[in-house]
Scaffold this motif. Structure first.
Motif, PDB file in Angstrom:
ATOM      1  N   PHE A   1       0.846  -1.216   0.000  1.00  0.00           N
ATOM      2  CA  PHE A   1       0.000   0.000   0.000  1.00  0.00           C
ATOM      3  C   PHE A   1       0.872   1.253   0.000  1.00  0.00           C
ATOM      4  O   PHE A   1       0.591   2.211  -0.688  1.00  0.00           O
ATOM      5  CB  PHE A   1      -0.945   0.019   1.215  1.00  0.00           C
ATOM      6  N   GLU A   2       1.975   1.195   0.746  1.00  0.00           N
ATOM      7  CA  GLU A   2       2.829   2.385   0.830  1.00  0.00           C
ATOM      8  C   GLU A   2       3.514   2.666  -0.499  1.00  0.00           C
ATOM      9  O   GLU A   2       3.543   3.793  -0.983  1.00  0.00           O
ATOM     10  CB  GLU A   2       3.895   2.200   1.929  1.00  0.00           C
ATOM     11  N   LEU A   3       4.076   1.620  -1.083  1.00  0.00           N
ATOM     12  CA  LEU A   3       4.906   1.843  -2.273  1.00  0.00           C
ATOM     13  C   LEU A   3       4.117   1.947  -3.572  1.00  0.00           C
ATOM     14  O   LEU A   3       4.587   2.532  -4.532  1.00  0.00           O
ATOM     15  CB  LEU A   3       5.963   0.729  -2.401  1.00  0.00           C
ATOM     16  N   LEU A   4       2.890   1.359  -3.589  1.00  0.00           N
ATOM     17  CA  LEU A   4       2.209   1.287  -4.885  1.00  0.00           C
ATOM     18  C   LEU A   4       0.850   1.984  -4.942  1.00  0.00           C
ATOM     19  O   LEU A   4       0.166   1.904  -5.971  1.00  0.00           O
ATOM     20  CB  LEU A   4       2.049  -0.182  -5.303  1.00  0.00           C
ATOM     21  N   THR A   5       0.465   2.617  -3.826  1.00  0.00           N
ATOM     22  CA  THR A   5      -0.820   3.348  -3.874  1.00  0.00           C
ATOM     23  C   THR A   5      -0.629   4.716  -3.234  1.00  0.00           C
ATOM     24  O   THR A   5       0.444   5.029  -2.725  1.00  0.00           O
ATOM     25  CB  THR A   5      -1.947   2.616  -3.111  1.00  0.00           C
ATOM     26  N   ASP A   6      -1.709   5.507  -3.256  1.00  0.00           N
ATOM     27  CA  ASP A   6      -1.645   6.818  -2.618  1.00  0.00           C
ATOM     28  C   ASP A   6      -2.284   6.807  -1.233  1.00  0.00           C
ATOM     29  O   ASP A   6      -2.524   7.856  -0.651  1.00  0.00           O
ATOM     30  CB  ASP A   6      -2.353   7.864  -3.501  1.00  0.00           C
ATOM     31  N   LYS A   7      -2.600   5.639  -0.740  1.00  0.00           N
ATOM     32  CA  LYS A   7      -3.233   5.575   0.583  1.00  0.00           C
ATOM     33  C   LYS A   7      -2.356   6.321   1.584  1.00  0.00           C
ATOM     34  O   LYS A   7      -1.123   6.181   1.569  1.00  0.00           O
ATOM     35  CB  LYS A   7      -3.396   4.108   1.015  1.00  0.00           C
ATOM     36  N   SER A   8      -2.996   7.128   2.425  1.00  0.00           N
ATOM     37  CA  SER A   8      -2.208   7.979   3.315  1.00  0.00           C
ATOM     38  C   SER A   8      -1.524   7.150   4.401  1.00  0.00           C
ATOM     39  O   SER A   8      -1.963   6.060   4.752  1.00  0.00           O
ATOM     40  CB  SER A   8      -3.101   9.034   3.969  1.00  0.00           C
ATOM     41  N   TYR A   9      -0.426   7.704   4.889  1.00  0.00           N
ATOM     42  CA  TYR A   9       0.298   7.040   5.964  1.00  0.00           C
ATOM     43  C   TYR A   9      -0.603   6.756   7.157  1.00  0.00           C
ATOM     44  O   TYR A   9      -0.492   5.735   7.821  1.00  0.00           O
ATOM     45  CB  TYR A   9       1.502   7.875   6.388  1.00  0.00           C
ATOM     46  N   LYS A  10      -1.522   7.706   7.415  1.00  0.00           N
ATOM     47  CA  LYS A  10      -2.428   7.548   8.548  1.00  0.00           C
ATOM     48  C   LYS A  10      -3.308   6.310   8.379  1.00  0.00           C
ATOM     49  O   LYS A  10      -3.430   5.484   9.285  1.00  0.00           O
ATOM     50  CB  LYS A  10      -3.326   8.804   8.634  1.00  0.00           C
ATOM     51  N   GLU A  11      -3.862   6.170   7.163  1.00  0.00           N
ATOM     52  CA  GLU A  11      -4.697   4.997   6.881  1.00  0.00           C
ATOM     53  C   GLU A  11      -3.882   3.699   6.970  1.00  0.00           C
ATOM     54  O   GLU A  11      -4.376   2.681   7.446  1.00  0.00           O
ATOM     55  CB  GLU A  11      -5.309   5.107   5.480  1.00  0.00           C
ATOM     56  N   ILE A  12      -2.648   3.778   6.480  1.00  0.00           N
ATOM     57  CA  ILE A  12      -1.807   2.564   6.493  1.00  0.00           C
ATOM     58  C   ILE A  12      -1.499   2.151   7.936  1.00  0.00           C
ATOM     59  O   ILE A  12      -1.544   0.979   8.297  1.00  0.00           O
ATOM     60  CB  ILE A  12      -0.517   2.786   5.672  1.00  0.00           C
ATOM     61  N   GLU A  13      -1.258   3.158   8.777  1.00  0.00           N
ATOM     62  CA  GLU A  13      -1.002   2.866  10.191  1.00  0.00           C
ATOM     63  C   GLU A  13      -2.224   2.217  10.833  1.00  0.00           C
ATOM     64  O   GLU A  13      -2.118   1.239  11.570  1.00  0.00           O
ATOM     65  CB  GLU A  13      -0.621   4.144  10.951  1.00  0.00           C
ATOM     66  N   ALA A  14      -3.389   2.768  10.498  1.00  0.00           N
ATOM     67  CA  ALA A  14      -4.644   2.236  11.047  1.00  0.00           C
ATOM     68  C   ALA A  14      -4.842   0.780  10.607  1.00  0.00           C
ATOM     69  O   ALA A  14      -5.317  -0.074  11.371  1.00  0.00           O
ATOM     70  CB  ALA A  14      -5.822   3.100  10.586  1.00  0.00           C
ATOM     71  N   MET A  15      -4.438   0.517   9.349  1.00  0.00           N
ATOM     72  CA  MET A  15      -4.552  -0.835   8.790  1.00  0.00           C
ATOM     73  C   MET A  15      -3.672  -1.810   9.578  1.00  0.00           C
ATOM     74  O   MET A  15      -4.097  -2.908   9.955  1.00  0.00           O
ATOM     75  CB  MET A  15      -4.094  -0.763   7.335  1.00  0.00           C
ATOM     76  N   LYS A  16      -2.459  -1.383   9.867  1.00  0.00           N
ATOM     77  CA  LYS A  16      -1.544  -2.243  10.639  1.00  0.00           C
ATOM     78  C   LYS A  16      -2.134  -2.557  12.007  1.00  0.00           C
ATOM     79  O   LYS A  16      -2.147  -3.698  12.458  1.00  0.00           O
ATOM     80  CB  LYS A  16      -0.186  -1.544  10.826  1.00  0.00           C
ATOM     81  N   GLU A  17      -2.630  -1.509  12.640  1.00  0.00           N
ATOM     82  CA  GLU A  17      -3.239  -1.667  13.960  1.00  0.00           C
ATOM     83  C   GLU A  17      -4.410  -2.638  13.914  1.00  0.00           C
ATOM     84  O   GLU A  17      -4.528  -3.544  14.739  1.00  0.00           O
ATOM     85  CB  GLU A  17      -3.730  -0.307  14.491  1.00  0.00           C
ATOM     86  N   GLY A  18      -5.257  -2.419  12.901  1.00  0.00           N
ATOM     87  CA  GLY A  18      -6.455  -3.242  12.739  1.00  0.00           C
ATOM     88  C   GLY A  18      -6.119  -4.717  12.565  1.00  0.00           C
ATOM     89  O   GLY A  18      -6.786  -5.596  13.130  1.00  0.00           O
ATOM     90  N   MET A  19      -5.072  -4.989  11.767  1.00  0.00           N
ATOM     91  CA  MET A  19      -4.663  -6.384  11.562  1.00  0.00           C
ATOM     92  C   MET A  19      -4.155  -6.987  12.867  1.00  0.00           C
ATOM     93  O   MET A  19      -4.452  -8.120  13.216  1.00  0.00           O
ATOM     94  CB  MET A  19      -3.573  -6.479  10.494  1.00  0.00           C
ATOM     95  N   LYS A  20      -3.371  -6.149  13.580  1.00  0.00           N
ATOM     96  CA  LYS A  20      -2.757  -6.623  14.809  1.00  0.00           C
ATOM     97  C   LYS A  20      -3.814  -7.013  15.838  1.00  0.00           C
ATOM     98  O   LYS A  20      -3.712  -8.025  16.519  1.00  0.00           O
ATOM     99  CB  LYS A  20      -1.865  -5.504  15.378  1.00  0.00           C
ATOM    100  N   ARG A  21      -4.851  -6.181  15.890  1.00  0.00           N
ATOM    101  CA  ARG A  21      -5.905  -6.446  16.872  1.00  0.00           C
ATOM    102  C   ARG A  21      -6.912  -7.472  16.366  1.00  0.00           C
ATOM    103  O   ARG A  21      -7.907  -7.764  17.046  1.00  0.00           O
ATOM    104  CB  ARG A  21      -6.634  -5.141  17.209  1.00  0.00           C
ATOM    105  N   GLY A  22      -6.725  -7.953  15.136  1.00  0.00           N
ATOM    106  CA  GLY A  22      -7.642  -8.957  14.596  1.00  0.00           C
ATOM    107  C   GLY A  22      -8.960  -8.376  14.122  1.00  0.00           C
ATOM    108  O   GLY A  22      -9.912  -9.097  13.841  1.00  0.00           O
ATOM    109  N   GLU A  23      -9.009  -7.041  14.027  1.00  0.00           N
ATOM    110  CA  GLU A  23     -10.275  -6.418  13.603  1.00  0.00           C
ATOM    111  C   GLU A  23     -10.396  -6.386  12.089  1.00  0.00           C
ATOM    112  O   GLU A  23     -11.479  -6.247  11.544  1.00  0.00           O
ATOM    113  CB  GLU A  23     -10.369  -4.989  14.147  1.00  0.00           C
TER     114      GLU A  23
END
Lengths: 406, 406
Positions: free
Chosen positions: A268-290
Motif C-alpha cells: 500500500f505504501e509503495l504502490l498506492t496513494d493511501k495515506s500514511y495515517k490509513e496505512i497505520e490504522a490498517m496495521k493496527e487493525g490487523m494486529k488487533r484482529g479487527e
C-alpha cells in the motif's frame, strides 16, 4: 529555461508526500525542494537495463514517482541500457552476469514501452538507448572518462565488498559499470534521477562526473526496494517472486492474494496513494484482529489492477478469484493444451507450462498437488490419452484443459 | 612455419648463457628451450611505452637480448605503445601518471628507431604501434576482452598493493592497463616476450588471454632491472640516474667513471658478454685490492661505447676523460653558447643547458660548483658580458664556451 505551468507547482503537502513515500534516501533534499519550488522543468533520468522482457511491480515503484513528475510537467528521460545490459550491472548479484549481444538486449527490451504505457504517459516520454553513445565510443574516449574514477572508490560498492567476502569474482567490465552509468547522466544532462536504492552508489558517481564535465550535479531520490511475493527478498525475475506489469489481471489477483500478510502495508505504501495515517490504522487493525488480511489483499488487488488494467478487468479478476478459491470450483475459462500423441503425466505438466522443469513436474505429482478431473494422481509415469477433454490442475490456482487429438 | 637457417641454431652453452645472464625469471623455461631447439622462427614481442624521448641503458639490457635473437634469425616485433602511453602503465610508480594525447606520445617516440639503430638491426625489425588497434577500438570490443579478467587478479600487481598500502589512488584506466598489454600479445601472436621484471605480471596476463583466444601462450623472459648511477634505484629518466643510448661518447664515459664501484660487475653482467667466470674473478680482484675499480670502469666504458658508437669514438672519449680528469684540464672541444645580450650568471647556466632549472643553477653557484675561466663565482646575480669567449664550468665534467655577440 522552460518553466512549469501553474498546475505543475505543487503544495508543500504534496511535495512532502513525494519526498517521503517509499523514499530511502535523497541527495540532496534541499536541492530537490528548491528545484521543485523554482518551477523549472527538470530533466529526470531513469535508467533500466533490460535483463528480462517483463517489467515487474518492483519497477512500478519507480514509475509511479515518474508519473507524478510527468503530471507536474517535468521531462522524463527513460534510458534503456542497450549498451550497458550487454555486460551487466552487478547490482545485488554475487555471481558474474552473462555477457549478451546488442541484438539480444534489443530483443529483451522489445515491448518495454508498451508495458510502460500502463503507467506512464508515453506520448510525453523521451526514450534514449545508451548504445547510441557507447556503441560507437572509442576506447580512448572511455579511458578519458574513466580517468575521473578511483579504483578504491569503485570497490566500495557494497556488492563488490560482498563478493570479496565470499571469495567471488568481479570481472573487469563489472567494475567499470558505474562509470558508464555516471556518463549517462552527463550525456542526458540529468537534473534529477529516481532509482532503486541499490543504484544509489552509481548515481553518486554520476554527480562527481557531472562536476568534472562542468555540469550541475543531479539530485538523487533513492527508493525503497519492493519485497517480492516470498515476503523476504527483493522482487526479482530471477528469484521468481514477481508480479509482472503485463500479467493477466486474474493472475495478478491470484498472486496478490497469495502474498504473506506482512507485505500488505508495504505494498500500500509503495504502490498506492493511501495515506500514511490509513496505512497505520490498517496495521493496527490487523494486529488487533479487527481487519481480515484477506479483505485488505482484495482491496489492494482491486486498487492495483484498476490502475494498470482498468476497473472492469479488476472486478472480473476478483470474480474469477472468488469462484476458484472461495467456491473451490474451476474457472469459467482456461487455456487449452493439445495432446497429440500419448504422453506421460509429468511430461504434460511440464510441456503445458504448469511447471518450470520436468523434475519439478515430477515433484508436484509425487506431492499430490496434481489432479485430473478432480482426482489426485501420484503416478508421474501415468500415460494420459483420452477421447474427450479433461481438466488438469496443479496446486490451487493452475488449471489447464487438455484436448486430445484423435 | 618458417624455420631457422643452420647458423640460427645455437649450442647448449650459448642457450644456457642466454637464459641465465641478467635473467630474473622465465615462464616457462622448458618451453623456451624446446622452441629454441625446434628451429622455428619465433615472433618475439617487446613493447615500450614512450614516456621520454631518450632510451637509456636500462632498455639496452633488453635490446641486447633481442639483438642476439635477431642474429639467430628470429623476428623481433617492436611494439611502441602509442595508445597505452597516453594513459600510462603504473609500473613502479606510486603516483598516478599524467594523461597525454596521441600526438604528444608520437612526438616523444620520434626517434626511438634511430636510437635503436645503435643496438638492433633495424632493417630486420618489425615496428608496430598499438594505436593501430586500440585507437579505433570500440568500447564494446574492449569490454569483451576485459571480460576475461578478474579485478581481484589485476589488483595483485605489486605496485597496486603498494599504492593501497600508501593510501594512494589508482585511476580506473591504470587498472585496465594490463588488459591492453595482454591484448598486444594476442594481436602480435607473440611466441616469446622479453621484458624487464617489472612487466612480468602484465605478460602473464597475456598468456591467459592468448589461451582464451585459442593461441599458444607466449613464453616470458623477465630480466633483471639495471641499477642507475646512484647505485641504488632502477635506472629511470625521472630519477635522473641514467646514461642515455645517444648521450655523447664523452658524456657516457664520464658517467660510467662516476658510478659507484659496486655496480661494475652488475654492468658487465647485464651489458657485455664477459663470462661469469671473469666477472667473478673481477669481484675477487677488487675485494683483495688487486684490481683498481677505476681501471675496470675504463674497460667497461670502452667496451660499452665501442659497441654503441664505435672504437674510435670510445677511444676519443677516453682521451677526453683522461685530459679533463687526470690532468684537471679542460676538454679540447666543447659546445658553445651564444650570449647575445647581458645576462646574469644563473640565467646563463640554465639557458646553456648546464642545469635543469633556474633554481638549480642558483644552487650550483651558491655551492661553489661554478667557475668562469677557472675562477669560482658564488654570486648568481653577476652579470656576464665580455668581449672575448670564456669557459664556463659546472661541477667536474660540464664545460661550455660562452661566446659573446658584440
Amino acid at each position: 529555461m522552460d518553466t512549469l505551468s501553474k498546475k505543475g507547482k505543487k503544495d508543500e503537502e504534496w511535495i512532502s508526500d513525494f519526498l517521503t513515500r517509499g523514499v530511502k534516501e535523497i541527495i540532496e533534499e534541499d536541492s530537490v525542494r528548491s528545484k521543485f519550488e523554482s518551477g523549472t522543468i527538470l530533466r529526470v533520468k531513469h535508467g533500466v537495463d533490460p535483463t528480462t522482457s517483463k517489467l515487474h511491480f518492483g519497477y512500478w515503484v519507480v514509475y509511479r514517482k515518474l508519473r507524478k513528475l510527468q503530471e507536474m510537467g517535468h521531462t522524463i528521460q527513460l534510458l534503456i541500457g542497450t549498451f550497458t545490459a550487454q555486460f551487466g550491472d552487478p547490482s545485488g548479484k554475487t555471481e558474474v552476469r552473462k555477457e549478451r549481444t546488442a541484438d539480444e538486449v534489443r530483443e529483451v527490451a522489445g515491448d518495454y514501452v508498451k508495458q510502460l504505457a500502463k503507467i506512464l504517459d508515453i506520448q510525453k516520454l523521451t526514450v534514449y538507448w545508451n548504445n547510441d553513445w557507447f556503441g560507437n565510443m572509442k576506447l580512448g574516449d572511455f579511458f578519458r572518462i574513466a580517468n575521473h574514477f578511483s579504483v578504491w572508490r569503485l570497490l566500495e560498492r557494497d556488492m563488490f565488498v560482498e563478493r570479496k567476502k565470499l571469495g567471488k569474482e568481479i570481472k573487469a567490465p563489472e567494475l567499470m559499470y558505474p562509470i558508464l552509468q555516471a556518463y549517462d547522466s552527463v550525456e542526458l544532462k540529468s537534473d534529477l534521477t529516481i532509482v532503486g536504492s541499490d543504484q544509489l552508489f552509481n548515481e553518486i558517481q554520476a554527480r562527481n562526473l557531472q562536476r568534472a564535465y562542468k555540469e550541475e550535479p543531479q539530485d538523487i531520490i533513492a527508493l525503497e526496494v519492493l519485497v517480492g511475493l516470498d515476503g523476504e527478498k527483493k522482487m526479482s525475475q530471477s528469484l521468481g517472486n514477481v508480479i509482472n506489469i503485463d500479467d493477466e489481471p486474474h493472475e495478478k489477483f491470484g498472486k496478490i492474494m497469495s502474498m504473506p500478510d506482512h507485505l500488505i502495508p508495504h505494498y500500500f505504501e509503495l504502490l498506492t496513494d493511501k495515506s500514511y495515517k490509513e496505512i497505520e490504522a490498517m496495521k493496527e487493525g490487523m494486529k488487533r484482529g479487527e481487519l481480515n488480511p484477506k479483505d485488505l489483499k482484495e482491496e489492494l488487488a482491486l486498487v492495483l489492477i484498476t490502475e494498470l488494467d482498468g476497473k472492469e478487468a479488476a472486478e472480473s479478476a476478483q470474480k474469477h478469484f472468488q469462484k476458484v478459491f472461495r467456491e473451490k470450483g474451476v474457472p469459467e475459462s482456461m487455456k487449452s493444451f493439445v495432446v497429440d500423441k500419448p504422453m506421460i503425466l509429468k511430461e504434460i505438466v511440464f510441456k503445458s507450462g504448469l511447471s518450470e522443469s520436468m523434475s519439478e513436474a515430477q515433484r508436484f505429482i509425487e506431492q499430490g498437488a496434481v489432479t485430473l478431473e478432480g482426482k489426485v494422481i501420484e503416478d508421474w509415469k501415468l500415460e494420459v490419452y483420452k477421447k474427450e477433454s479433461i481438466i488438469l490442475r496443479v496446486g490451487k490456482r493452475k488449471f489447464i484443459k487438455l484436448v486430445f487429438n484423435k
